[in-house]
Scaffold this motif. Structure first.
Motif, short mmCIF file in Angstrom:
data_model
loop_
_atom_site.label_atom_id
_atom_site.label_comp_id
_atom_site.label_asym_id
_atom_site.label_seq_id
_atom_site.Cartn_x
_atom_site.Cartn_y
_atom_site.Cartn_z
N VAL A 153 0.83 -1.45 0.14
CA VAL A 153 0.02 -0.27 -0.21
C VAL A 153 0.76 1.06 0.29
CG1 VAL A 153 -1.57 1.48 0.84
CG2 VAL A 153 -1.86 -1.07 0.98
N LEU A 154 0.67 2.32 -1.37
CA LEU A 154 1.59 3.31 -0.75
C LEU A 154 0.49 4.37 -0.32
CD1 LEU A 154 3.04 3.77 -4.58
CD2 LEU A 154 4.26 2.90 -2.65
N SER A 155 -0.96 3.95 -1.20
CA SER A 155 -1.28 5.74 0.44
C SER A 155 -2.78 5.08 0.14
CB SER A 155 -1.25 7.32 -1.06
OG SER A 155 -1.37 6.28 -1.95
N VAL A 156 -3.69 5.44 0.80
CA VAL A 156 -5.06 5.60 1.00
C VAL A 156 -5.72 6.95 0.88
CG1 VAL A 156 -6.47 5.23 2.92
CG2 VAL A 156 -4.48 3.34 2.67
N LEU A 157 -6.78 6.84 -0.12
CA LEU A 157 -6.80 7.98 -0.96
C LEU A 157 -8.82 8.45 0.24
CD1 LEU A 157 -6.14 7.05 -4.82
CD2 LEU A 157 -4.75 8.40 -3.14
N VAL A 158 -8.95 7.88 0.94
CA VAL A 158 -10.14 7.99 1.28
C VAL A 158 -9.51 8.45 3.33
CG1 VAL A 158 -11.77 7.72 -0.25
CG2 VAL A 158 -11.13 6.04 1.34
N ALA A 159 -11.57 8.42 3.69
CA ALA A 159 -11.16 8.43 5.21
C ALA A 159 -12.65 8.23 5.93
CB ALA A 159 -10.54 9.88 5.59
N VAL A 160 -12.60 7.40 7.06
CA VAL A 160 -13.64 6.73 7.35
C VAL A 160 -14.57 8.36 7.58
CG1 VAL A 160 -14.47 6.34 9.80
CG2 VAL A 160 -12.73 5.47 9.23
N VAL A 214 -6.24 -0.71 6.26
CA VAL A 214 -4.92 -1.22 5.44
C VAL A 214 -3.91 0.28 5.74
CG1 VAL A 214 -4.98 -2.48 4.25
CG2 VAL A 214 -5.10 -0.75 3.66
N GLN A 215 -2.87 0.68 5.76
CA GLN A 215 -1.65 1.84 5.59
C GLN A 215 -1.03 1.32 4.86
OE1 GLN A 215 -1.32 2.16 9.48
NE2 GLN A 215 -0.06 1.09 10.18
N PRO A 216 -0.15 2.93 4.30
CA PRO A 216 0.88 2.65 3.55
C PRO A 216 1.33 1.68 4.29
CG PRO A 216 0.25 5.02 4.14
CD PRO A 216 -1.03 4.40 4.67
N GLY A 217 2.91 1.54 3.67
CA GLY A 217 3.72 0.58 3.82
C GLY A 217 3.40 -1.16 4.25
#
Length: 63
Positions: A5-12, A47-50
């Protein structure tokens, strides 16, 4: 597709549309966007970056 995972583009709490990019993975030195499979509100992110994920792993949940 398996990758990191490089980035998560959304939030809760974010609203997403069907087909919207929600996560970016790195696989075989390529950036691969992952799209939502439906519309809704993000209720949980798994998930989170990394993090390394395999094909089929849940990345987030929509309600």
């Amino acid at each position: 597709m398996a990758g990191t995972v490089l980035s998560v583009l959304v939030a809760v709490g974010d609203s997403v549309t069907d087909g919207q990019d929600v996560v970016v993975l790195e696989s075989m030195k390529m950036e691969v966007p992952v799209q939502s499979e439906g519309a809704g509100e993000v209720s949980e992110i798994h998930v989170q970056p990394g993090d390394f994920v395999n094909e089929g792993d849940p990345l987030l949940e929509l309600k």
